[in-house]
Design an enzyme around this catalytic site. Structure first.
Site, short mmCIF file in Angstrom:
data_model
loop_
_atom_site.label_atom_id
_atom_site.label_comp_id
_atom_site.label_asym_id
_atom_site.label_seq_id
_atom_site.Cartn_x
_atom_site.Cartn_y
_atom_site.Cartn_z
N LYS A 159 -78.60 49.75 -10.54
CA LYS A 159 -77.23 50.40 -11.27
C LYS A 159 -76.10 51.64 -10.34
O LYS A 159 -75.67 51.84 -10.28
CB LYS A 159 -77.47 50.70 -12.60
CG LYS A 159 -76.42 51.73 -13.73
CD LYS A 159 -75.53 50.66 -14.22
CE LYS A 159 -74.50 50.81 -14.59
NZ LYS A 159 -74.42 51.83 -15.72
N ILE A 160 -76.88 51.90 -9.96
CA ILE A 160 -76.79 53.39 -9.56
C ILE A 160 -75.78 52.27 -8.26
O ILE A 160 -74.80 53.15 -7.52
CB ILE A 160 -77.61 55.05 -8.49
CG1 ILE A 160 -78.34 55.15 -9.91
CG2 ILE A 160 -76.92 55.31 -7.26
CD1 ILE A 160 -76.88 56.28 -10.43
#
Length: 287
Positions: A159-160
């Site tokens: 997600k990052i």
């Protein structure tokens, strides 16, 4: 985002109980059939509890803190966190859940609330495969794309990385849009061309429209994006991965915040670029 996710669960027939630190925010869900409780410990009668918070410390607080999910006499079977937080915070919460006999699934969601409501969200999950399989039917009510990335905190890194790419693509978009506009091309015409080319995408369509209208109503503001770049560059340092483009965009996000766009959508990176190019702020003469 939590409201949109909850609405999807209700629409799918889930028996839903909700809690929010701002109690008034639960009313639309109660009107649609959810039950609201006054304290987070009221959620622990459920087998599966979903969490959506803004920051790493918030996750730690609502799960392991005083009055948190693990403080009740009865604990849920599974806690599913859909927030974007650090791998370190996620690991700390996972360990606390394990000690309490609770399964933990890290399941950050991609997409702003409007896109998730329109069925264009994506979820990446990590944790024990059997826990993922148990929760999967509920995740699929929230988003059409659900991926299992590994047994521990791999989903946090995914997600990052996704949000780093959001920032980098947006910076590329504002640069070429500024160049075209300063050369006399109407912004709308340039964005329409991009959307009809091989580079066209749902993302370019939505962010391009924000640039055309100079509408920075936040779907995800610059402070939140800066937080994710902090996390991403921290992970890169830990893993010894050079990130020259991300590092530059990080500073441009900081510049946007310095120019007063902290609470505006990150499409406001266009204003930083336009000012640097000597274009008058608010000049829509070439729209």
């Amino acid at each position: 985002m939590g409201t949109v996710m909850s609405e999807s669960l209700l629409a799918g027939g889930a028996d839903l109980t909700v809690w929010n630190r701002t109690a008034a925010k639960t009313k639309p869900l109660v009107d649609k059939g959810a039950k609201a409780v006054p304290a987070i410990t009221g959620l622990t009668d459920a087998d599966i509890v979903f969490v959506m918070v803004s920051a790493s410390q918030d996750l730690i607080d609502v799960v392991t803190g005083e009055g948190g999910l693990l403080s009740a006499d009865r604990t849920p079977s599974v806690i599913v966190d859909c927030s974007t937080v650090s791998a370190e915070a996620s690991s700390e919460v996972r360990a606390a859940c394990r000690a309490a006999g609770v399964d933990f699934l890290a399941s950050p969601i991609s997409g702003n609330p409007h896109m998730v409501a329109d069925g264009m969200g994506a979820i990446v999950a990590s944790g024990p495969r059997e826990t993922y399989d148990r929760v999967l039917p509920y995740l699929q009510l929230i988003a059409p794309t659900v991926v299992h990335a590994g047994p521990e905190e791999q989903s946090r890194l995914v997600k990052i990385c996704h949000n780093l790419m959001l920032g980098m693509i947006t910076q590329a978009l504002v640069e070429v849009t500024t160049l075209a506009e300063k050369g006399g091309v109407p912004r709308g015409a340039f964005i329409d061309f991009l959307n009809g080319s091989v580079l066209g995408s749902t993302f370019i369509k939505h962010k391009g429209r924000a640039l055309v209208e100079r509408d920075y109503t936040p779907t995800f503001n610059n402070k939140m994006l800066r937080k994710d770049f902090d996390l991403g560059l921290g992970a890169a340092r830990h893993l010894e991965v050079p990130m020259p483009v991300s590092s530059m965009v990080h500073q441009l996000i900081q510049t946007a915040i310095g120019h007063g766009f902290a609470e505006e959508d990150y499409a406001a990176l266009f204003e930083v670029e336009a000012r640097a190019a000597g274009m008058r702020s608010g000049d829509d003469s070439t729209r």
